[in-house]
Design an enzyme around this catalytic site. Structure first.
Site, PDB file in Angstrom:
ATOM      1  N   ASP A   4      -0.527  -6.044  -0.081  1.00  7.00           N
ATOM      2  CA  ASP A   4      -1.657  -6.406  -0.696  1.00  7.00           C
ATOM      3  C   ASP A   4      -0.958  -7.514  -1.174  1.00  7.00           C
ATOM      4  O   ASP A   4       0.078  -8.193  -2.162  1.00  7.00           O
ATOM      5  CB  ASP A   4      -1.588  -5.217  -1.921  1.00  7.00           C
ATOM      6  CG  ASP A   4      -2.305  -4.512  -0.569  1.00  7.00           C
ATOM      7  OD1 ASP A   4      -3.066  -4.224   0.217  1.00  7.00           O
ATOM      8  OD2 ASP A   4      -2.539  -3.165  -1.643  1.00  7.00           O
TER       9      ASP A   4
ATOM     10  N   CYS B 235       0.867  -1.238   0.132  1.00  2.00           N
ATOM     11  CA  CYS B 235       0.091   0.269  -0.219  1.00  2.00           C
ATOM     12  C   CYS B 235       1.229   0.951  -0.312  1.00  2.00           C
ATOM     13  O   CYS B 235       2.124   1.846   0.646  1.00  2.00           O
ATOM     14  CB  CYS B 235      -0.933  -0.342   1.077  1.00  2.00           C
ATOM     15  SG  CYS B 235      -2.204   1.303   1.247  1.00  2.00           S
TER      16      CYS B 235
END
Length: 270
Positions: free
Chosen positions: A185, A178
């Site tokens: 992620d 992120c």
């Protein structure tokens, strides 16, 4: 519209508040990748799934549901995911006539934030369980390759001379971070193409090279699409990522050379 909630102490409001939505312009990242917003080199959507949607009926009884959101890739803005979650939570103690009233409200607010029409489908829990769980085609993850680059390197992408194919490949090794919190992620990426055969080992190393890359889900998919088109020049290409949920939301962007509508089949890891 709203303020960026990441890194701030979170206050979960119980009254409907569309101002919680925080839009992020796509154009800055497009410029970084040499993409002209007036002439996008791809079609596609960002498919979001929410698993923690709830409101009250007119008698005050809680209703729980899931929702599918489709944002067109040409919309001026993406919506920051934590603000999306906070906005959905603001419906928790609100009373609505039925799911169609909720759907209309969500479409209005999300379209305003994205700057383009957003489609919303609300499902009860049983309907969500009936969705097909996607079974991947050929997975390249078992290839025995040496990986030593962890930032995207398009030069890892090559084609096999003299071979023309049409195939669908998948790797579950996609990981990026992120750009605000640096949280990981995790996702699976599908490469569906027709043209000169892409070297599978090089593609796997390229996917792994995103491991320390910082970008939003949508922008990672666009970078993969642009890099494959530039380096391998397929006749047709679809890049579709299915990301693992965080905070009750998962994001699944796809980009394609042709205007298509893909389904929302879940992976088992989702």
């Amino acid at each position: 519209m709203g303020f960026l909630p990441l890194g701030q102490k979170t206050e979960y409001v119980s009254e409907y508040d569309p101002g919680l939505l925080f839009p992020i312009p796509r154009v800055d990242k497009w410029k970084d990748m040499g993409i002209e917003s007036e002439r996008l080199p791809f079609h596609g959507e960002d498919i979001w799934n929410a698993y923690e949607l709830s409101w009250l009926n007119k008698k005050g009884k809680p209703i729980v549901a899931t929702a599918e959101f489709r944002l067109p890739c040409h919309s001026p803005n993406i919506i920051e995911s934590k603000s999306f979650k906070l906005y959905l939570n603001s419906l928790n103690q609100m009373r609505y006539e039925d799911q169609f009233e909720v759907q209309e409200l969500l479409e209005k607010d999300l379209s305003a934030a994205a700057g383009a029409d957003v489609t919303v489908i609300i499902r009860d829990v049983e309907a969500m369980e009936a969705l097909v769980v996607l079974t991947p085609d050929y997975c390249i993850d078992d290839l025995d390759v040496e990986v030593n680059e962890y930032h995207p390197n398009a030069d890892l992408l090559t084609t096999v001379e003299g071979e023309q194919v049409e195939e669908r490949l998948v790797s579950h090794l996609l990981k990026s971070n992120c750009p605000v919190t640096n949280q990981p992620d995790w996702g699976s990426v599908f490469i569906d193409y027709r043209g000169a055969k892409i070297d599978h080992a090089g593609l796997l190393k390229y996917v792994a090279s995103f491991r320390e890359h910082t970008d939003f889900h949508e922008q990672c998919v666009e970078r993969i699409f642009i890099d494959i088109m530039t380096k391998c020049q397929p006749e047709s290409l679809i890049v579709y990522a299915r990301y693992v949920r965080r905070g009750g939301l998962d994001i699944n962007p796809y980009r394609s050379t042709d205007p298509i509508v893909l389904g929302n089949d879940r992976l088992t890891r989702q």
